[in-house]
Design an enzyme around this catalytic site. Structure first.
Site, mmCIF file in Angstrom:
data_model
loop_
_atom_site.group_PDB
_atom_site.id
_atom_site.type_symbol
_atom_site.label_atom_id
_atom_site.label_comp_id
_atom_site.label_asym_id
_atom_site.label_seq_id
_atom_site.Cartn_x
_atom_site.Cartn_y
_atom_site.Cartn_z
ATOM 1 N N HIS A 48 1.888 -4.025 -7.469
ATOM 2 C CA HIS A 48 2.892 -4.126 -8.532
ATOM 3 C C HIS A 48 4.187 -3.414 -8.135
ATOM 4 C CE1 HIS A 48 -0.532 -5.480 -10.807
ATOM 5 N NE2 HIS A 48 0.178 -5.633 -11.918
ATOM 6 N N ASP A 76 -1.095 6.084 -4.410
ATOM 7 C CA ASP A 76 -0.768 4.661 -4.260
ATOM 8 C C ASP A 76 0.676 4.381 -4.676
ATOM 9 O OD1 ASP A 76 -3.475 4.620 -3.766
ATOM 10 O OD2 ASP A 76 -4.001 3.885 -5.760
ATOM 11 N N HIS A 127 -4.150 2.945 -10.671
ATOM 12 C CA HIS A 127 -3.960 3.426 -9.303
ATOM 13 C C HIS A 127 -3.945 4.939 -9.317
ATOM 14 C CE1 HIS A 127 -3.102 -0.070 -6.718
ATOM 15 N NE2 HIS A 127 -2.593 -0.633 -7.806
#
Length: 319
Positions: free
Chosen positions: A187, A232, A228
């Site tokens: 994302h 990350d 996450h």
């Protein structure tokens, strides 16, 4: 009645202008697509490869205790019922950027070519996603998301019955409920690439500032949703920015249409070479060369070739 008639005439005239603008832009973009379709197709194919790799690592995922994370300690957990918030923010970024890339078809003032800007975006995405695949296959961390934790039926995938089960990646459920593809956030790859692209080619300063603010907010929401780990997100921030920075330096600069000559297509290398050869051929046929017509007699003095105008001055100094 006169007002209504005037309005109808105005709307009809503006609609006609808009239709001509759309037709003209479509013709231009089709020509560009004919030259760059391989890059667009390659980028789209890699999106499938990226999804296939994320699906594959889910088979290797093993749920376990959630790792200690500073983001989890600082940000309160939103819970599974509010996990849609981060997805809504991401969807708004994606849709807004997608629509903006097609604004040359509608608006008179334009700065980009839709095909060329998507060639650059896909190049950034492919490079970042390739690094992401290499990273999450190197080490599989236990997923912090709710469907990836111990006790969840979705945390581990059963052995596939055939190859087609893997190739079809169970879209979109397989994408939404994946596990194991953690470092680094997909994302964030899309969001940072989109915002950086608008930062360079967009024209509204307020939207640029708002874009960065929304990406920061999305980063916090992803961590708060436990989709996450903080690592990350942090890795995504510096990796994607560096990838975009270096690849953008290597790619040829996209022509700027804001100067008003938007009807001119950027020349491809083939066109440029063809025009150069054609010009040289005409010059040879006319008995001239491509050099400057300022041919002055040159004199050699002390091993140096001097132009006629400078030779006299040198001789005087030598005397």
């Amino acid at each position: 009645m006169p007002i209504v008639k005037t309005m109808s005439l105005y709307i009809g005239r503006e609609a006609s202008k808009l239709w001509k603008r759309i037709c003209s832009e479509t013709s231009t973009e089709i020509q560009l697509l004919g030259e760059n379709w391989k890059y667009i197709l390659g980028g789209l194919i890699f999106q499938y490869i990226h999804g296939l790799a994320a699906r594959g690592v889910h088979y290797l995922h093993r749920p376990g205790p959630i790792l200690q994370d500073i983001g989890f300690l600082l940000l309160p957990e939103l819970g599974p019922d509010k996990a849609f918030i981060s997805e809504t923010v991401f969807s708004s970024i994606f849709i807004s950027f997608f629509l903006w890339t097609f604004h040359p078809f509608i608006f008179k003032s334009k700065k980009i070519y839709t095909v060329l800007v998507w060639c650059r975006v896909l190049a950034f995405l492919v490079a970042s996603q390739f690094l992401r695949i290499m990273t999450f296959y190197s080490t599989q961390l236990p997923g912090p998301n709710y469907h990836c934790r111990e006790g969840s039926k979705l945390a581990r995938l059963p052995r596939p019955d055939n190859v087609l089960e893997v190739l079809f990646i169970n879209f979109p459920r397989g994408v939404l409920y994946g596990c194991g593809d953690l470092i680094f956030s997909s994302h964030m790859i899309f969001s940072l690439v989109f915002v950086r692209t608008y930062q360079k080619y967009g024209s509204k300063r307020l939207i640029k500032q708002l874009g960065w603010l929304v990406v920061v907010m999305q980063s916090l929401l992803i961590i708060a949703s436990r989709k996450h780990y903080t690592v990350d997100i942090v890795v995504a921030w510096y990796t994607v920015n560096l990838v975009v920075f270096f690849i953008d330096k290597k790619l040829p600069e996209m022509p700027d249409r804001s100067s008003g000559v938007s009807s001119l297509l950027p020349l491809s290398m083939k066109d440029k070479d063809g025009k150069t050869k054609e010009g040289n051929h005409k010059q040879l046929m006319n008995g001239t060369s491509g050099e400057s017509p300022d041919w002055r007699q040159r004199t050699q003095i002390n091993g140096k070739i001097m132009e006629d105008g400078n030779a006299d001055a040198v001789m005087m100094n030598a005397a």
